[in-house]
Design an enzyme around this catalytic site. Sequence first.
Site, short mmCIF file in Angstrom:
data_model
loop_
_atom_site.label_atom_id
_atom_site.label_comp_id
_atom_site.label_asym_id
_atom_site.label_seq_id
_atom_site.Cartn_x
_atom_site.Cartn_y
_atom_site.Cartn_z
N HIS A 56 0.83 -1.22 0.00
CA HIS A 56 0.00 0.00 0.00
C HIS A 56 0.85 1.25 0.00
O HIS A 56 1.68 1.44 0.89
CB HIS A 56 -0.94 0.02 1.20
CG HIS A 56 -2.00 1.08 1.12
ND1 HIS A 56 -2.95 1.10 0.12
CD2 HIS A 56 -2.25 2.17 1.89
CE1 HIS A 56 -3.74 2.15 0.29
NE2 HIS A 56 -3.34 2.82 1.35
N HIS A 206 -11.76 3.62 -3.80
CA HIS A 206 -11.01 4.22 -2.68
C HIS A 206 -11.48 3.73 -1.32
O HIS A 206 -10.70 3.32 -0.47
CB HIS A 206 -11.09 5.75 -2.76
CG HIS A 206 -10.37 6.44 -1.64
ND1 HIS A 206 -10.96 6.66 -0.41
CD2 HIS A 206 -9.12 6.94 -1.55
CE1 HIS A 206 -10.09 7.27 0.39
NE2 HIS A 206 -8.97 7.45 -0.29
N GLU A 234 -10.67 2.31 8.63
CA GLU A 234 -9.44 2.88 9.19
C GLU A 234 -9.75 3.70 10.43
O GLU A 234 -8.99 3.69 11.40
CB GLU A 234 -8.75 3.76 8.13
CG GLU A 234 -7.47 4.44 8.63
CD GLU A 234 -6.75 5.25 7.55
OE1 GLU A 234 -7.34 5.45 6.48
OE2 GLU A 234 -5.60 5.66 7.79
N HIS A 268 -5.93 -1.32 5.95
CA HIS A 268 -6.07 -0.95 7.37
C HIS A 268 -6.94 -1.95 8.14
O HIS A 268 -6.44 -2.66 8.98
CB HIS A 268 -6.58 0.49 7.58
CG HIS A 268 -5.76 1.51 6.88
ND1 HIS A 268 -4.41 1.66 7.12
CD2 HIS A 268 -6.06 2.43 5.92
CE1 HIS A 268 -3.92 2.63 6.34
NE2 HIS A 268 -4.91 3.12 5.61
N ASP A 319 2.02 3.18 2.97
CA ASP A 319 0.94 4.15 2.89
C ASP A 319 1.41 5.60 2.73
O ASP A 319 1.73 6.05 1.63
CB ASP A 319 0.04 3.97 4.12
CG ASP A 319 -1.30 4.66 3.99
OD1 ASP A 319 -1.56 5.26 2.95
OD2 ASP A 319 -2.11 4.61 4.95
ZN ZN Z 1 -3.98 4.69 1.98
#
Ligand code: ZN
Length: 451
Positions: A56, A206, A234, A268, A319
């Site tokens: 990610h 997304h 998340e 996440h 991330d």
């Molecule tokens: Zn992300």
Amino acid sequence: MRKLQAKSALLPEGWAKDVSLEIDADGRLVSVASECVLDTATETFETLLPAPSNLHSHAFQRALVGLTEVRGPSDDDFWSWRERMYAFLPRLTPDDVETIAAQLFVELAESGFSAIAEFHYLHHQADGVVYDDLAEMAGRISAAAQQTGFGLTLLPVAYARSGFGGAPPHQGQIRFSNSAENFLKLWDASRKHLHREDDKLGLAPHSLRAVTPGDLAIILGAQHDGPTHIHAAEQVKEVEDCIAWSGQRPVEWLLNHHDINEKWCFIHATQMAAEETTALARTGAVAGLCPTTEADLGDGIFNGRQWHAEGGHWGIGTDSHIGTDIAVELRQLEWSQRLTHKQRTVLAHPMQSNARSLYEGALAGGAQALGRISGQIAPGYWADMVALDKNHPVLVGKTEDSLLDSWIFAGSRACVSNVWSAGRHIVEGGKHIERGNIAQRYARVMKKLLA
Ligand code: ZN
């Protein structure tokens, strides 16, 4: 055919001595033999491991590190961080994004990663107008991967709404929003930017807050054999908003409405209820954990112990790139579990070294999440490998699992000597082969962005 040798290597069946490998011109391993009589004319490494994939990334965010640490007028959290990230977006040109991504891939490779899944959402010009090539920015990510020899699974991101219930995107989101139909055109245009045999195209709605159920059905209609990634659960507020909208939690909603399977990666998955944790683990989907980013943003702690007990698949992403080191990510993951449960070796299999369990988990989950044939030193797999510097003080005198435990729990990128991505030898002597050129370009970009 290239030949390479290692005095010690981690193979699928365990640690092996005196290993000889052959790699074909495409970068695939064709033979792996142990207990060989090593040939003095062939390059020989002390310790060779499969290299993990990073599952990610939002590459451009590497340029934002250190710029979001000043406290605002009230409590800071993920949402106030996101406002600062949005404010940074208008400054970035395609050249900037390509250079930032190249610098990131150099740093990740030097820490031991060999490939990345780029969750790519910065699609349009600063005013929201599309580029002449809809996939211009995707092309820049691919160009950075080619310059650095880093493996790439490109995940163009569909972002259509600013919240649950279909609210239109707001000003901060104009560089990445598309209707579902326009997104499919952009996604299709991305394909022509992938040139290498190990490059892969996947898909990334997304999050449930950024697409409606109708958008999601259209997006998931895209035909591909790659993975599907989504941000899920998340933040506590995201879960609360999802319940207010649908009466269900995000992971629960996805499990109830789509065929979730091993092609999926839930990024996440920090805020799952116990029932969701069990149900998602049993689908074979990967939990995409980003330990230093989740700590940096105050996301919370993934329910790792239950996921591990259920045999759930997981892998590591970086991330926002506040961290860019595989050893640090795995350590943070385990340490968060230790602090939560007041125990040690929480994510280790019984009677196994903690780092061995963590490393092999990240190898398998990373490969699965990228749709990449990697994560093992075995015939038919891409030659994604990492060699360690046994002279580093943390590693000296150690072998096999104790070497791995020392690297992951007390070492860093400084322990890594060589990295190959699909046979491309990209890190030698601890340095990426393009490190100098790319660092110069990156310095120019940063000075311009911060001027
Ligand atoms: Zn992300």
